[in-house]
Design an enzyme around this catalytic site. Sequence first.
Site, PDB file in Angstrom:
ATOM      1  N   LYS A   1       0.837  -1.205   0.000  1.00 44.56           N
ATOM      2  CA  LYS A   1       0.000   0.000   0.000  1.00 44.56           C
ATOM      3  C   LYS A   1       0.873   1.256   0.000  1.00 44.56           C
ATOM      4  O   LYS A   1       0.600   2.227  -0.707  1.00 44.56           O
ATOM      5  CB  LYS A   1      -0.938  -0.016   1.212  1.00 44.56           C
ATOM      6  CG  LYS A   1      -2.040  -1.082   1.085  1.00 44.56           C
ATOM      7  CD  LYS A   1      -2.795  -1.325   2.381  1.00 44.56           C
ATOM      8  CE  LYS A   1      -3.776  -2.481   2.241  1.00 44.56           C
ATOM      9  NZ  LYS A   1      -4.449  -2.842   3.499  1.00 44.56           N
TER      10      LYS A   1
ATOM     11  N   GLN B   1      -4.543  -1.169  10.135  1.00 47.19           N
ATOM     12  CA  GLN B   1      -4.467  -2.479   9.480  1.00 47.19           C
ATOM     13  C   GLN B   1      -4.963  -3.563  10.437  1.00 47.19           C
ATOM     14  O   GLN B   1      -4.505  -3.655  11.573  1.00 47.19           O
ATOM     15  CB  GLN B   1      -3.014  -2.757   9.050  1.00 47.19           C
ATOM     16  CG  GLN B   1      -2.811  -4.092   8.374  1.00 47.19           C
ATOM     17  CD  GLN B   1      -3.436  -4.173   6.977  1.00 47.19           C
ATOM     18  OE1 GLN B   1      -3.309  -3.257   6.171  1.00 47.19           O
ATOM     19  NE2 GLN B   1      -4.122  -5.258   6.698  1.00 47.19           N
TER      20      GLN B   1
ATOM     21  N   ASP C   1     -11.138   2.929   4.200  1.00 43.55           N
ATOM     22  CA  ASP C   1     -11.381   1.482   4.215  1.00 43.55           C
ATOM     23  C   ASP C   1     -12.874   1.177   4.165  1.00 43.55           C
ATOM     24  O   ASP C   1     -13.266   0.036   3.909  1.00 43.55           O
ATOM     25  CB  ASP C   1     -10.810   0.885   5.519  1.00 43.55           C
ATOM     26  CG  ASP C   1      -9.680  -0.092   5.250  1.00 43.55           C
ATOM     27  OD1 ASP C   1      -9.420  -0.394   4.072  1.00 43.55           O
ATOM     28  OD2 ASP C   1      -9.067  -0.544   6.230  1.00 43.55           O
TER      29      ASP C   1
END
Length: 280
Positions: A50, A94, A117
């Site tokens: 990412k 994460q 997200d």
Amino acid sequence: MSARLLDGKAIAAEIRADIARRVKASGRQPGLAVILVGDDPASHTYVASKEKAARECGFHSVVERYPADMAEAALLSRVAALNADPRIHGFFVQFPVPRQIDGEKVMRAVSPDKDVDGFHPLNQGLLLQGQPRFLSATPRGVVELIARAGGAAGKRVVVLGRSNTVGKPLAAALMNKGPRGDATVTVAHSRTPDLARLCREADVLVAAMGQPRLVKADWVKPGAVVVDVGTSRVEGKLVGDVDFEAVKEVAGWITPVPGGVGPMTIAMLMLNTLEAAGIP
Ligand code: NAP
């Protein structure tokens, strides 16, 4: 092989290049931050990919790494700091997070305006109401892949898996009104009887279970679009939920694993961040 390959790696590279062009043209710099707690090797690999993509797109990219024993209060305080940071337009923690941290609490603490997200309950609610602000990166990547294989509108879609992060938001997106939706969607899970028969009815079949090679050739309608979200490690190799070698002889389109949904997920995270920064 009769199926055409839905090459997520190549499509994602095109999307990242387009994002980089748009960033350059805007004269602005979207900011993406990631908080990574602990030392889960898979999470470290995802975050590194990412970070690389964010740099490639010309973003201001920040990765905060913390030890596995980080206290929940300390993590929530970093979330609050990123919520308030004007250089950061989107960020996420994460997952998975270590046991002492309540993941739901952390998701709810992220500002819905920076929730690239798409896991915040407000954003999931907006999606269900047909007014998505951020569609989570993996479902968005799947929608994009399906669009390139003729779209889902008017088709019968079967989604295998009902998680809050993949199956459910994907089903909602494909069911919603609009050019990327308008599908008739069935969601199946581990309590669904006779998966094979159900799958054979699908014009578009999406597997998101984490069950290596469960979907066999005789589960697939000839010519169907097959998108494989699943990733499992089998004898050190990354394997999808679809028996690729057999299913490719029956399907019309198919994604590989790796090189299908994975790279699209990262590209869609970049797109969500670009949009969070308000760059056209
Ligand atoms: P999850 O939270 O574990 O959910 C799995 C879903 O599959 C559940 O709804 C489960 O049913 C269902 N399921 C499991 N075994 C099944 C079976 N034998 N028959 C029918 N349904 C079954 O997983 P997830 O987070 O959604 O992820 C799914 C897969 O996608 C995993 O392999 C994950 O690694 C992968 N993934 C890939 C990406 C990417 O970027 N490529 C991103 C996210 C996830 P129940 O609800 O009844 O338990």
